[in-house]
Design a protein around this motif. Sequence first.
Motif, PDB file in Angstrom:
ATOM      1  N   THR A 106       0.835  -1.195   0.000  1.00 64.03           N
ATOM      2  CA  THR A 106       0.000   0.000   0.000  1.00 64.03           C
ATOM      3  C   THR A 106       0.868   1.242   0.000  1.00 64.03           C
ATOM      4  O   THR A 106       1.979   1.242   0.523  1.00 64.03           O
ATOM      5  CB  THR A 106      -0.951   0.009   1.223  1.00 64.03           C
ATOM      6  OG1 THR A 106      -1.754   1.192   1.197  1.00 64.03           O
ATOM      7  CG2 THR A 106      -0.169  -0.045   2.536  1.00 64.03           C
ATOM      8  N   ASN A 108      -0.521   5.133   0.422  1.00 64.55           N
ATOM      9  CA  ASN A 108      -1.580   6.143   0.497  1.00 64.55           C
ATOM     10  C   ASN A 108      -2.902   5.657  -0.097  1.00 64.55           C
ATOM     11  O   ASN A 108      -3.674   6.460  -0.644  1.00 64.55           O
ATOM     12  CB  ASN A 108      -1.149   7.440  -0.203  1.00 64.55           C
ATOM     13  CG  ASN A 108       0.062   8.086   0.459  1.00 64.55           C
ATOM     14  OD1 ASN A 108       0.202   8.063   1.677  1.00 64.55           O
ATOM     15  ND2 ASN A 108       0.940   8.637  -0.351  1.00 64.55           N
ATOM     16  N   ASP A 109      -3.166   4.365   0.002  1.00 70.00           N
ATOM     17  CA  ASP A 109      -4.430   3.833  -0.519  1.00 70.00           C
ATOM     18  C   ASP A 109      -4.904   2.634   0.299  1.00 70.00           C
ATOM     19  O   ASP A 109      -5.531   1.715  -0.240  1.00 70.00           O
ATOM     20  CB  ASP A 109      -4.284   3.450  -1.986  1.00 70.00           C
ATOM     21  CG  ASP A 109      -3.155   2.447  -2.234  1.00 70.00           C
ATOM     22  OD1 ASP A 109      -2.449   2.085  -1.278  1.00 70.00           O
ATOM     23  OD2 ASP A 109      -2.984   2.030  -3.405  1.00 70.00           O
ATOM     24  N   ASN A 111      -6.840  -0.002   2.332  1.00 63.43           N
ATOM     25  CA  ASN A 111      -8.241  -0.375   2.326  1.00 63.43           C
ATOM     26  C   ASN A 111      -8.453  -1.475   3.360  1.00 63.43           C
ATOM     27  O   ASN A 111      -8.163  -2.653   3.114  1.00 63.43           O
ATOM     28  CB  ASN A 111      -8.655  -0.841   0.928  1.00 63.43           C
ATOM     29  CG  ASN A 111     -10.150  -1.060   0.786  1.00 63.43           C
ATOM     30  OD1 ASN A 111     -10.781  -1.682   1.631  1.00 63.43           O
ATOM     31  ND2 ASN A 111     -10.714  -0.549  -0.301  1.00 63.43           N
ATOM     32  N   ASP A 132       4.105  -0.926   3.916  1.00 64.51           N
ATOM     33  CA  ASP A 132       3.486   0.397   3.837  1.00 64.51           C
ATOM     34  C   ASP A 132       4.465   1.443   3.316  1.00 64.51           C
ATOM     35  O   ASP A 132       5.414   1.819   3.998  1.00 64.51           O
ATOM     36  CB  ASP A 132       2.973   0.802   5.220  1.00 64.51           C
ATOM     37  CG  ASP A 132       2.195   2.104   5.180  1.00 64.51           C
ATOM     38  OD1 ASP A 132       1.763   2.495   4.080  1.00 64.51           O
ATOM     39  OD2 ASP A 132       2.013   2.714   6.245  1.00 64.51           O
ATOM     40  N   SER A 134       3.261   4.431   2.475  1.00 61.44           N
ATOM     41  CA  SER A 134       2.457   5.646   2.571  1.00 61.44           C
ATOM     42  C   SER A 134       3.289   6.816   3.098  1.00 61.44           C
ATOM     43  O   SER A 134       4.219   6.649   3.888  1.00 61.44           O
ATOM     44  CB  SER A 134       1.260   5.423   3.502  1.00 61.44           C
ATOM     45  OG  SER A 134       0.423   4.402   3.006  1.00 61.44           O
ATOM     46  N   LYS A 136       1.304   9.937   3.699  1.00 61.94           N
ATOM     47  CA  LYS A 136       0.307  10.787   4.343  1.00 61.94           C
ATOM     48  C   LYS A 136      -0.030  10.240   5.729  1.00 61.94           C
ATOM     49  O   LYS A 136      -0.235   9.037   5.895  1.00 61.94           O
ATOM     50  CB  LYS A 136      -0.951  10.863   3.484  1.00 61.94           C
ATOM     51  CG  LYS A 136      -0.727  11.527   2.135  1.00 61.94           C
ATOM     52  CD  LYS A 136      -2.018  11.584   1.328  1.00 61.94           C
ATOM     53  CE  LYS A 136      -1.800  12.253  -0.028  1.00 61.94           C
ATOM     54  NZ  LYS A 136      -3.040  12.314  -0.833  1.00 61.94           N
ATOM     55  N   TYR A 139      -3.087   7.862   6.341  1.00 62.39           N
ATOM     56  CA  TYR A 139      -2.945   6.443   5.997  1.00 62.39           C
ATOM     57  C   TYR A 139      -1.981   5.731   6.935  1.00 62.39           C
ATOM     58  O   TYR A 139      -2.180   4.551   7.256  1.00 62.39           O
ATOM     59  CB  TYR A 139      -2.498   6.301   4.543  1.00 62.39           C
ATOM     60  CG  TYR A 139      -3.577   6.685   3.560  1.00 62.39           C
ATOM     61  CD1 TYR A 139      -4.618   5.807   3.270  1.00 62.39           C
ATOM     62  CD2 TYR A 139      -3.568   7.928   2.959  1.00 62.39           C
ATOM     63  CE1 TYR A 139      -5.626   6.161   2.384  1.00 62.39           C
ATOM     64  CE2 TYR A 139      -4.576   8.299   2.060  1.00 62.39           C
ATOM     65  CZ  TYR A 139      -5.602   7.408   1.783  1.00 62.39           C
ATOM     66  OH  TYR A 139      -6.597   7.765   0.911  1.00 62.39           O
ATOM     67  N   LYS A 164       6.601  -0.516  -6.172  1.00 62.95           N
ATOM     68  CA  LYS A 164       6.047  -1.734  -5.575  1.00 62.95           C
ATOM     69  C   LYS A 164       7.056  -2.869  -5.555  1.00 62.95           C
ATOM     70  O   LYS A 164       7.173  -3.593  -4.555  1.00 62.95           O
ATOM     71  CB  LYS A 164       4.796  -2.151  -6.343  1.00 62.95           C
ATOM     72  CG  LYS A 164       4.100  -3.370  -5.767  1.00 62.95           C
ATOM     73  CD  LYS A 164       2.836  -3.667  -6.549  1.00 62.95           C
ATOM     74  CE  LYS A 164       2.123  -4.888  -5.992  1.00 62.95           C
ATOM     75  NZ  LYS A 164       0.875  -5.160  -6.741  1.00 62.95           N
ATOM     76  N   ASP A 185      -2.781  -6.345  -3.733  1.00 64.28           N
ATOM     77  CA  ASP A 185      -2.897  -4.912  -3.939  1.00 64.28           C
ATOM     78  C   ASP A 185      -3.805  -4.327  -2.870  1.00 64.28           C
ATOM     79  O   ASP A 185      -4.514  -5.055  -2.172  1.00 64.28           O
ATOM     80  CB  ASP A 185      -3.473  -4.621  -5.329  1.00 64.28           C
ATOM     81  CG  ASP A 185      -2.378  -4.303  -6.337  1.00 64.28           C
ATOM     82  OD1 ASP A 185      -1.199  -4.315  -5.949  1.00 64.28           O
ATOM     83  OD2 ASP A 185      -2.698  -4.065  -7.521  1.00 64.28           O
ATOM     84  N   SER A 186      -3.818  -2.995  -2.796  1.00 64.41           N
ATOM     85  CA  SER A 186      -4.545  -2.345  -1.713  1.00 64.41           C
ATOM     86  C   SER A 186      -6.042  -2.624  -1.745  1.00 64.41           C
ATOM     87  O   SER A 186      -6.681  -2.748  -0.694  1.00 64.41           O
ATOM     88  CB  SER A 186      -4.299  -0.838  -1.754  1.00 64.41           C
ATOM     89  OG  SER A 186      -4.744  -0.307  -2.989  1.00 64.41           O
ATOM     90  N   ASP A 187      -6.627  -2.723  -2.930  1.00 58.97           N
ATOM     91  CA  ASP A 187      -8.079  -2.925  -3.011  1.00 58.97           C
ATOM     92  C   ASP A 187      -8.446  -4.337  -3.447  1.00 58.97           C
ATOM     93  O   ASP A 187      -9.592  -4.598  -3.807  1.00 58.97           O
ATOM     94  CB  ASP A 187      -8.702  -1.906  -3.963  1.00 58.97           C
ATOM     95  CG  ASP A 187      -8.171  -2.045  -5.393  1.00 58.97           C
ATOM     96  OD1 ASP A 187      -7.144  -2.736  -5.584  1.00 58.97           O
ATOM     97  OD2 ASP A 187      -8.774  -1.462  -6.305  1.00 58.97           O
TER      98      ASP A 187
END
Length: 267
Positions: A106, A108-109, A111, A132, A134, A136, A139, A164, A185-187
Amino acid sequence: MFKIRKSNRLYIAMLTVWAGLISFTAYPFIHEIILAGNSNSPYEPLLIALLILNALFISYFWLNGVKDITYVIYYYLFRGQMNRLIRTATSTRLRRSPSIVLVYCTANDFNEHSLERSMKQKYDNFKTVILDDSSKQEYLDRVDQFAKRHDIEVIRRTDRAGFKAGNLNNYLKGRTDYDYFVILDSDEVIPSTFITSALKYFSRFSDIGVVQANHVATRNRNDFMHIFSKGVNSHWPTYQMTKHHHGFMSLLGHGAMVSRKCYEAVG
């Protein structure tokens, strides 16, 4: 254990049909190029160059068209044979329980819902790690709260080099405490039987390094996504299954299980 047998017959057929199309239309192209060369026009070199480029572009698009049509025809003619291989693999009994790690990438996304559903595997010997990248704080906090709630290890790095792939290598390189890893993946949501189903392929065939699942579009929140999903859902069985039986597959970077032996072999 068995080995997966590959065949290049499909690609030979594609190239044969393509070569036939090229030979059928070669004379008109060559004729036009000769006419352009005898035109005595100041733009003669430009005309010849444009005609050659036009011929190359048309040839390339014909090759892609032949490929698309051949994949679809082959799938509908031989899908029964391909499905038998799937049934043979998924009927294999697992005789051991190798160590699995779900690596969730992930940046910044994050889930929570997707990861939580993916962790509900009908298999015991696995763990989950969040890789991670990220930046932000929102997140970062969400990842930490989820990890604390589920007792999950979180790996972060400072340089974020390699995106990645670099994130995966940062965690996996040099580790020997797992047998296989699953890329998420994140989603992405994998079914509860993903680990056991993928392991059956590794148990059945001795020459497998990666097992990648067909993907299905499930979050169709509007009409556009619903229409677009039909192309996604038809692409995977039609194209990817056919490519698997004839030559090569593309690892799309998610929804796949990779053996440590394979990962280490490619460096």
